[in-house]
Design an enzyme around this catalytic site. Structure first.
Site, PDB file in Angstrom:
ATOM      1  N   SER A 242       0.819  -1.211   0.000  1.00 42.67           N
ATOM      2  CA  SER A 242       0.000   0.000   0.000  1.00 42.67           C
ATOM      3  C   SER A 242       0.861   1.273   0.000  1.00 42.67           C
ATOM      4  CB  SER A 242      -0.866  -0.046   1.253  1.00 42.67           C
ATOM      5  OG  SER A 242      -1.961   0.772   1.090  1.00 42.67           O
ATOM      6  N   GLN A 264      -0.789   4.733   7.064  1.00 42.35           N
ATOM      7  CA  GLN A 264      -0.381   3.900   5.937  1.00 42.35           C
ATOM      8  C   GLN A 264       0.783   2.992   6.357  1.00 42.35           C
ATOM      9  OE1 GLN A 264      -1.306   2.479   2.598  1.00 42.35           O
ATOM     10  NE2 GLN A 264      -2.322   4.320   3.277  1.00 42.35           N
ATOM     11  N   HIS A 267       0.429  -0.516   8.112  1.00 41.62           N
ATOM     12  CA  HIS A 267      -0.052  -1.688   7.375  1.00 41.62           C
ATOM     13  C   HIS A 267       1.003  -2.771   7.294  1.00 41.62           C
ATOM     14  CE1 HIS A 267      -3.969  -1.009   5.738  1.00 41.62           C
ATOM     15  NE2 HIS A 267      -3.666   0.192   5.287  1.00 41.62           N
ATOM     16  N   GLU A 332      -1.407   5.110  -4.973  1.00 41.56           N
ATOM     17  CA  GLU A 332      -2.691   4.471  -4.691  1.00 41.56           C
ATOM     18  C   GLU A 332      -3.642   5.465  -3.990  1.00 41.56           C
ATOM     19  OE1 GLU A 332      -2.159   1.526  -1.694  1.00 41.56           O
ATOM     20  OE2 GLU A 332      -4.112   0.586  -2.022  1.00 41.56           O
ATOM     21  N   HIS A 333      -3.144   6.081  -2.922  1.00 39.88           N
ATOM     22  CA  HIS A 333      -3.932   7.083  -2.189  1.00 39.88           C
ATOM     23  C   HIS A 333      -3.238   8.438  -2.302  1.00 39.88           C
ATOM     24  CE1 HIS A 333      -4.470   3.258   0.139  1.00 39.88           C
ATOM     25  NE2 HIS A 333      -5.732   3.571  -0.075  1.00 39.88           N
ATOM     26  N   ASP A 366     -11.258   4.213   3.601  1.00 41.83           N
ATOM     27  CA  ASP A 366     -10.958   2.801   3.838  1.00 41.83           C
ATOM     28  C   ASP A 366     -12.187   2.041   4.316  1.00 41.83           C
ATOM     29  OD1 ASP A 366      -8.322   2.972   3.160  1.00 41.83           O
ATOM     30  OD2 ASP A 366      -7.581   3.191   5.214  1.00 41.83           O
ATOM     31  N   GLU A 420      -7.516  -9.416 -46.563  1.00 37.69           N
ATOM     32  CA  GLU A 420      -6.856 -10.168 -45.476  1.00 37.69           C
ATOM     33  C   GLU A 420      -6.630 -11.623 -45.870  1.00 37.69           C
ATOM     34  OE1 GLU A 420      -8.830  -9.651 -41.709  1.00 37.69           O
ATOM     35  OE2 GLU A 420      -7.935  -7.660 -41.497  1.00 37.69           O
ATOM     36  N   HIS A 425     -14.624 -15.863 -45.455  1.00 35.38           N
ATOM     37  CA  HIS A 425     -15.331 -14.717 -44.874  1.00 35.38           C
ATOM     38  C   HIS A 425     -16.112 -13.997 -45.985  1.00 35.38           C
ATOM     39  CE1 HIS A 425     -12.768 -15.294 -41.408  1.00 35.38           C
ATOM     40  NE2 HIS A 425     -13.266 -14.233 -40.794  1.00 35.38           N
TER      41      HIS A 425
END
Ligand code: NAD
Length: 434
Positions: A242, A264, A267, A332-333, A366, A420, A425
Site C-alpha cells: 500500500s 499507511q 499496514h 494508490e492514495h 478505507d 486479409e 469470410h
C-alpha cells in the site's frame, strides 16, 4: 526513526523516487514454484488437498467435511458481537452500496433508419469467489476487505458468491467475519486460506464450485496464486504494498499529516508514505511528529520500519512542482492537504483515490465513505482503477442487420475480407446476396 528527506530545487526529476519505490515489489521468486505445486495439488486432489494444507498450516485436526461453514453459524454470529458494532457495519455497508449503485452500467442500443440494431449488453458474471485474509490468525478480522469486495459483485447482480478465509486454530472464523457476511446477505462461506483456497475457487473441488472471477487481498501466496491464474479466470488485480502520497501546504496541520502517514505505514513494512510540500517548516514539524506519534502506536515497530525504508518527506519550491511529482508518483492514495484542494484537483492525472482537504483523511475512504478501498498500487493507477462493479460484469456486443444491409454493404465487407486473404469470410457475406 529517520525518514528519508529529499529536496527539489529547480526541476521535478522524479525518476530516482520512482526507481526506489519500484524496489518494493516482492523479489521472492521461490514462492512461484511453491504456489504452482499447491494449485496443481488442489486441481488434482480437491477437498483432500485443502484439508491436508489446512491441517499443516492453520488447524491441526481439520477434515474436509468441515470445509463449509454451516449457515446457522453465520447468522448466529450477529448475536456474538456487540449490537453497536452491528449498527456501524450496517451503516458502512449501506453507504458503500449506495456509492457502488452509481457505477452500474446499462446495456445500450442504437437503431438506424435501415433497420440495423447495434448494441452492448451488460451482464454480471455467473459466480464470484472472494478471499478474506486470515488477519493474523483471526486476531484482526479484515471485515472491510469482505465488504469492499462483496458489494460491487452484488451490485453487478452476481447471483452466486462464495467467500473463503483461513480457519483459526480452533477451526472457526472470527465472529466479525461471519457477522459481516450475514449483514451482506452472504451464506456460502468456506474455511480455507492461502493459495489452496484460491485454487479451490478457481478449479472447484467436491465441495466448492468453480468461480468465474476471484477478488480479495491476501499474503504473497494468495497474490501469487491469483497472478498465476490470469487468463484462466478473472481476477480483481495483483495488489502490491500500500502507499499514500500527501501534497500539503502551509495550511496543513503537521500532527494530522504525520497521523495520516502513520496510518499507511502501520499496514506493512513495505508500505510507502510520502509527503510532498513547499513548506519547509511543515516538513520539519511533520518529521518531529512522526517520531513521537510512532512511538505511541501499538504497531509502531511496523510503522517505523516502513517509514525508515519507504517513507519520505519531499520539499519542493512550489505547489505546481509538487503536483508534477505527485502525478509521477501515481500513488494508490493521494491526500490534498492544501487550502484549496478543488483548485488543484484538475491538475491531478494519476491517483487511485483522492482525499480532498484537511478533514478527509484516508481511513474515511478505507471503511465508510462509499468508494472502494481496493486500489491499484506501484504506479499502476496510470492505467487502472479502483475495484468496481465493472470488475464483475462483462459486455456482449449485439449486431442485428437486415437483408438490405447485406445487399448494400456486402461487396465492401467481402473486399476487406479478401484483402486479409480470408476467402470464406467473403463468401459468407456474398452467399446471402445471391
Ligand atoms: P492471509 O489469509 O493472506 O494469509 C494467511 C494464510 O496463509 C493462512 O492460510 C496461512 O496458513 C497461509 N500461509 C502461511 N504460511 C504459509 C506458507 N509458508 N505457505 C503457504 N501458505 C502459508 O492473511 P494474513 O496472514 O493476515 O495476511 C494478510 C495479507 O494481506 C497481508 O500481507 C496484508 O498486507 C495483505 N492485505 C493487503 C491488502 C491490500 O489491499 N493490498 C488489504 C488487506 C490485507
Amino acid at each position: 526513526m529517520p525518514c528519508r528527506k529529499l529536496t527539489y530545487d529547480t526541476s521535478a526529476d522524479w525518476a530516482p523516487i520512482a526507481d526506489w519505490l519500484e524496489k518494493r515489489k516482492d523479489p521472492d521468486t521461490k514462492v512461484d514454484g511453491i504456489v504452482r505445486d499447491i494449485l496443481e495439488n488442489v486441481r488434482l486432489n480437491g477437498d483432500s488437498a485443502i484439508a491436508e494444507y489446512t491441517c499443516k498450516f492453520d488447524c491441526e485436526s481439520f477434515t474436509a467435511d468441515r470445509l463449509k461453514v454451516p449457515t446457522e453459524a453465520i447468522s448466529a454470529a450477529l448475536e456474538a458481537i456487540p449490537q453497536s458494532d452491528v449498527a456501524i457495519l450496517e451503516e458502512a455497508i449501506d453507504r458503500i452500496r449506495t456509492f457502488h449503485a452509481n457505477q452500474k452500467e446499462k446495456s445500450w442500443w442504437t437503431t438506424s433508419d435501415d433497420g440495423t440494431i447495434l448494441g452492448q449488453m451488460v451482464r454480471p458474471v455467473d459466480r464470484v469467489g472472494l478471499y478474506v485474509p486470515g488477519g493474523q490468525g483471526g486476531e484482526t478480522p479484515l471485515i472491510s476487505s469482505l465488504i469492499m469486495n462483496a458489494i460491487p459483485a452484488q451490485v453487478a447482480g452476481v447471483e452466486s458468491i462464495a467467500v473463503t478465509s483461513p480457519p483459526r486454530a480452533d477451526g472457526t472464523l472470527n465472529p466479525y467475519i461471519l457477522a459481516t457476511a450475514a449483514l451482506l446477505g452472504l451464506d456460502e462461506l468456506y474455511l480455507a486460506g492461502s493459495a489452496w483456497a484460491i485454487a479451490a475457487l478457481a478449479y472447484g473441488t467436491e465441495t466448492i464450485q468453480p468461480c468465474d472471477v476471484l477478488a480479495g487481498p491476501g499474503n504473497i501466496f494468495v497474490a501469487t496464486a491469483k497472478a498465476q491464474l490470469i487468463g484462466q479466470i478473472g481476477i480483481d488485480m495483483v495488489a502490491g504494498p500500500s502507499e499514500i502520497a500527501i501534497l500539503a501546504d502551509e495550511s496543513a496541520n503537521p500532527k494530522w499529516i504525520a497521523a495520516d502517514m502513520l496510518s499507511q505505514a502501520e499496514h506493512d513494512p513495505l508500505a510507502a508514505s510520502l509527503l510532498v510540500t513547499p513548506d519547509t517548516n511543515l516538513a520539519t514539524e511533520v518529521a518531529k511528529e512522526l517520531k513521537s506519534q510512532c512511538a505511541a502506536l501499538p504497531r509502531g515497530e511496523i510503522a517505523a520500519k516502513s517509514l525508515e525504508e519507504w517513507g519520505a518527506i519531499i520539499t519542493v519550491p512550489s505547489t505546481e512542482m509538487g503536483v508534477e511529482i505527485i502525478n509521477n508518483l501515481a500513488a494508490e492514495h493521494l491526500e490534498l492537504a492544501v487550502d484549496d484542494p478543488w483548485a488543484i484537483l484538475g491538475g491531478i492525472r494519476h491517483a487511485g483515490a483522492i482525499f480532498m482537504g484537511h478533514t478527509s483523511p484516508e481511513p474515511v475512504g478505507d471503511y465508510f465513505a462509499g468508494p472502494n478501498h481496493v486500489l491499484p498500487t506501484l504506479r499502476t493507477v496510470r492505467f487502472s482503477s479502483a475495484l468496481s462493479v465493472q470488475n464483475f460484469c462483462k459486455k456482449s456486443s449485439v449486431i442485428a442487420t437486415t437483408p438490405g444491409y447485406v445487399a448494400k454493404h456486402g461487396d465492401k465487407i467481402a473486399r476487406l475480407a479478401r484483402l486479409e486473404g480470408l476467402e470464406a469470410h467473403a463468401r459468407s457475406v456474398e452467399c446471402r446476396n445471391k
